[in-house]
Scaffold this active site. Sequence first.
Site, PDB file in Angstrom:
ATOM      1  CB  SER A 138      -1.994   3.220   8.232  1.00  0.00           C
ATOM      2  OG  SER A 138      -3.304   2.851   8.600  1.00  0.00           O
ATOM      3  CE  LYS A 164      -2.824  -0.212   9.953  1.00  0.00           C
ATOM      4  NZ  LYS A 164      -2.351  -0.347  11.349  1.00  0.00           N
ATOM      5  CE  LYS A 166      -6.482   1.770  10.097  1.00  0.00           C
ATOM      6  NZ  LYS A 166      -6.250   1.105  11.390  1.00  0.00           N
ATOM      7  CG  ASP A 192      -5.848  -2.314  11.370  1.00  0.00           C
ATOM      8  OD1 ASP A 192      -6.571  -3.075  12.040  1.00  0.00           O
ATOM      9  OD2 ASP A 192      -5.231  -1.347  11.875  1.00  0.00           O
ATOM     10  CD  GLU A 217      -2.952  -3.532  12.758  1.00  0.00           C
ATOM     11  OE1 GLU A 217      -2.362  -3.311  11.676  1.00  0.00           O
ATOM     12  OE2 GLU A 217      -2.989  -2.699  13.678  1.00  0.00           O
ATOM     13  CG  ASP A 242      -3.597  -2.134  17.085  1.00  0.00           C
ATOM     14  OD1 ASP A 242      -3.339  -1.749  18.229  1.00  0.00           O
ATOM     15  OD2 ASP A 242      -3.863  -1.321  16.167  1.00  0.00           O
ATOM     16  CE  LYS A 266      -1.718   1.259  16.730  1.00  0.00           C
ATOM     17  NZ  LYS A 266      -3.177   1.384  16.526  1.00  0.00           N
ATOM     18  N   GLY A 294       0.955   3.193  14.714  1.00  0.00           N
ATOM     19  CA  GLY A 294       0.807   4.634  14.926  1.00  0.00           C
ATOM     20  C   GLY A 294      -0.619   4.973  15.302  1.00  0.00           C
TER      21      GLY A 294
END
Length: 379
Positions: A138, A164, A166, A192, A217, A242, A266, A294
């Site tokens: 990530s 992934k 952000k 995400d 996400e 998420d 998670k 995570g």
Amino acid sequence: MLQLERIVLREIRLPLKEPFRISSGVMDERRIALLELTDVDGVTTWSECVAGEHPNYSAETIDTAWHAIREWLAPRVLGASFENARDVFPALDRNIRDHNMAKAAIEMGCWAMIATKQGVPLSQLLGGTRDRIATGISIGIQQSPSSLARRAAAAYDRGYRKIKMKIQPGADVEYLRAVREALGPDVHLMADANSAYVPADTDHLLELDEFDLIMLEQPFQQDDLLRHAALQRRMRTPICLDESITDVARAEDMIALGSGRIINIKPGRVGGFAQSIAIHDLCARNGIAVWCGGMLESGVGRAYNVALASLPNFTLPGDLSPSARYWARDVVTPEWTMDDDGMVRIPLDKAGIGVTVDVDRVDELTVRREVLAGAGARA
Ligand code: OSB
Ligand code: MG
């Protein structure tokens, strides 16, 4: 039979190797709550509360979790006895709303305690079926599309199976385009948003379809299942939720409404392992893929995620980067590692969480410590 006698709560501060920026904030150090649980036979195990410093991912923070554990949750387990780890979540959840990360820290510690006492790896107690897990990275929001493309290429070369990134308004389409152009059509990419968009951004989000992401996400707010469903009806890219999935009922709603096609589980966010397994099983029955997210955990929290991700319906790579990606030195031995094929090994040769906490290191990093003990027990 599980009977806890004592929980030692600690806060450690662990500096990240580099700042991690998401749409709602940036972290350069993790304030982490660690729990050391001791049972009536003197057996100990460690767990971690994944709540952050600020309420920008969820309402919980390390400070609210500390309060909830000390005042309301620890008293529910200290001195009580449980036949089965599955009985712990209902005891913590009765008439206590939310505070899932605080509940999870205790609940998951109880699973680990039982695994330790039975002499089995945590993964086995949970029903895990694999010995290795594919890993994704990530990557936080970067300064420019080209710097993100460089980071993504380096991650791909290191062996990560999923990349992934952000995103947020102003750091999305051009950033993802740069990465897709640099890495070619076959690399598994995803984005995400951590709730950075609103429904009025729908046309803009539809532009992401051209990048063939394996998923997008959490584009919208946590509570907005209906608007995620409206977006998913128009978007080819699968939506993964998420923040929205805080319990089994929310996962059922997602499936019924069509708010997404994938869930990032998670365990901290859903109140621990019993809920995680229930969501995993629900998704398996409904053809919904899951993967393990995570929260920049230390090596203690990571042990729990790795064990959970060994369940059969965790079919997509988890955010389970090795310790060295985050920390100059982790608090466990051995540290978590990843091989050149992007796989993390589950420590099936050890009972319990499978790593040893470096207590001297934890002592060095500890900024506060509190001993919680049941009525009648000595602190
Ligand atoms: O949304 O998945 C997220 C970290 C902090 C808060 C939210 C998220 C994340 C990550 C980190 O993506 C994943 C990791 O631990 O490597
Ligand atoms: Mg996320």
